[in-house]
Design a protein around this motif. Structure first.
Motif, PDB file in Angstrom:
ATOM      1  N   UNK A  38      40.864   5.865  73.718  1.00 27.28           N
ATOM      2  CA  UNK A  38      41.763   5.736  74.868  1.00 27.28           C
ATOM      3  C   UNK A  38      42.044   4.254  75.073  1.00 27.28           C
ATOM      4  N   UNK A  39      43.108   3.942  75.798  1.00 27.69           N
ATOM      5  CA  UNK A  39      43.379   2.527  76.072  1.00 27.69           C
ATOM      6  C   UNK A  39      42.287   1.909  76.947  1.00 27.69           C
ATOM      7  N   UNK A  40      42.112   0.600  76.768  1.00 28.05           N
ATOM      8  CA  UNK A  40      41.187  -0.162  77.591  1.00 28.05           C
ATOM      9  C   UNK A  40      42.002  -0.939  78.616  1.00 28.05           C
ATOM     10  N   UNK A  41      41.559  -0.924  79.856  1.00 35.01           N
ATOM     11  CA  UNK A  41      42.282  -1.567  80.943  1.00 35.01           C
ATOM     12  C   UNK A  41      41.584  -2.857  81.364  1.00 35.01           C
ATOM     13  N   UNK A  48      39.367  -4.006  92.834  1.00 35.47           N
ATOM     14  CA  UNK A  48      38.451  -3.635  91.752  1.00 35.47           C
ATOM     15  C   UNK A  48      37.568  -4.830  91.398  1.00 35.47           C
ATOM     16  N   UNK A  49      38.158  -6.005  91.291  1.00 37.17           N
ATOM     17  CA  UNK A  49      37.375  -7.208  90.973  1.00 37.17           C
ATOM     18  C   UNK A  49      36.331  -7.459  92.067  1.00 37.17           C
ATOM     19  N   UNK A  89      44.048   4.768  85.177  1.00 37.44           N
ATOM     20  CA  UNK A  89      43.910   3.324  85.274  1.00 37.44           C
ATOM     21  C   UNK A  89      42.903   2.967  86.365  1.00 37.44           C
ATOM     22  N   UNK A  90      41.817   2.268  86.014  1.00 39.24           N
ATOM     23  CA  UNK A  90      40.813   1.890  87.016  1.00 39.24           C
ATOM     24  C   UNK A  90      41.389   1.060  88.157  1.00 39.24           C
ATOM     25  N   UNK A  91      42.452   0.332  87.920  1.00 33.78           N
ATOM     26  CA  UNK A  91      43.085  -0.465  88.967  1.00 33.78           C
ATOM     27  C   UNK A  91      43.700   0.416  90.049  1.00 33.78           C
ATOM     28  N   UNK A  92      44.006   1.665  89.711  1.00 30.51           N
ATOM     29  CA  UNK A  92      44.502   2.636  90.680  1.00 30.51           C
ATOM     30  C   UNK A  92      43.365   3.525  91.201  1.00 30.51           C
ATOM     31  N   UNK A 110      36.020  -0.220  81.825  1.00 30.29           N
ATOM     32  CA  UNK A 110      36.520  -1.453  82.426  1.00 30.29           C
ATOM     33  C   UNK A 110      35.415  -2.208  83.154  1.00 30.29           C
ATOM     34  N   UNK A 111      34.618  -1.498  83.934  1.00 29.30           N
ATOM     35  CA  UNK A 111      33.518  -2.137  84.656  1.00 29.30           C
ATOM     36  C   UNK A 111      32.519  -2.730  83.662  1.00 29.30           C
ATOM     37  N   UNK A 112      32.178  -1.982  82.634  1.00 26.64           N
ATOM     38  CA  UNK A 112      31.212  -2.451  81.637  1.00 26.64           C
ATOM     39  C   UNK A 112      31.731  -3.711  80.939  1.00 26.64           C
ATOM     40  N   UNK A 113      32.989  -3.700  80.515  1.00 29.04           N
ATOM     41  CA  UNK A 113      33.547  -4.879  79.843  1.00 29.04           C
ATOM     42  C   UNK A 113      33.598  -6.084  80.771  1.00 29.04           C
ATOM     43  N   UNK A 114      33.873  -5.855  82.038  1.00 29.21           N
ATOM     44  CA  UNK A 114      33.886  -6.938  83.018  1.00 29.21           C
ATOM     45  C   UNK A 114      32.475  -7.515  83.202  1.00 29.21           C
ATOM     46  N   UNK A 115      31.460  -6.656  83.258  1.00 26.81           N
ATOM     47  CA  UNK A 115      30.081  -7.119  83.362  1.00 26.81           C
ATOM     48  C   UNK A 115      29.650  -7.864  82.097  1.00 26.81           C
ATOM     49  N   UNK A 116      30.044  -7.362  80.937  1.00 28.29           N
ATOM     50  CA  UNK A 116      29.737  -8.049  79.684  1.00 28.29           C
ATOM     51  C   UNK A 116      30.345  -9.446  79.672  1.00 28.29           C
TER      52      UNK A 116
END
Length: 186
Positions: A38-41, A48-49, A89-92, A110-116
């Motif tokens: 699936x796409x990554x957002x 969200x941030x 979309x996690x932003x929504x 998305x959350x995991x990539x942001x934490x990474x």
């Protein structure tokens, strides 16, 4: 009367053991096979941030397992399951609070990539939302459902770019049963 007491006690012990061993039991009974991505957002919504940053621990263990578990907890706290059409979309999703498996996987990814990225592990590890099939005792369960809703299922794979090691989770199953890691079928 003794029979019912023994039956009740036996069921109680079985229930407690199932609860305590749920991760091991799930690992033994179920496996997931990826059939697509699936796409990554990226995080674009300030809400969200803020949500992710407000949950950053002061002294984190910077292991990918801990980060993935944190992403699962944040997703489970923010979302509830719906079978109806919804955003992916996690932003929504941060505002709608409801998702199906596709949205859960996208949000967790998305959350995991942001934490990474926050813990500077994003050069080695990357989370991806996967489209897959669930197998019970080695048998693909999806052909047994007539609904298009059950044609596949989304989950998240965290992969090391250096070693190829993979950690997989199903955010929907985690939200309901607190089963953390899932087994991938190769």
């Amino acid at each position: 009367m003794k029979f019912f007491k023994k039956l009740f006690f036996g069921l109680l012990v079985l229930t407690i053991l199932t609860f305590l061993l749920r991760n091991w039991l799930f690992w033994q009974l179920f496996s997931y096979q990826a059939v697509g991505n699936r796409p990554t957002y990226a995080v674009e919504n300030p809400a969200l941030r803020t949500y992710i940053e407000s949950e950053l621990p002061e002294n984190p263990a910077k292991s990918p397992q801990v980060i993935l578990k944190k992403a699962l907890r944040l997703s489970a706290r923010q979302l509830h399951f719906t079978a109806t059409r919804n955003h992916n979309d996690p932003n929504l999703l941060i505002d709608s609070h409801s998702a199906h498996c596709v949205g859960y996987a996208a949000f967790t990814t998305t959350v995991c990539n942001e934490l990474l990225q926050h813990y500077q592990l994003n050069t080695e590890w990357k989370a991806e939302a996967q489209v897959g099939q669930i197998h019970f005792l080695g048998i693909n369960v999806h052909p047994y459902f007539n609904s298009a809703f059950f044609k596949d299922h989304d989950f998240v794979v965290l992969k090391s770019q250096k070693t190829g090691e993979e950690l997989a989770v199903d955010p929907t199953v985690y939200d309901y049963f607190r089963v953390v890691f899932i087994r991938l079928k190769k």
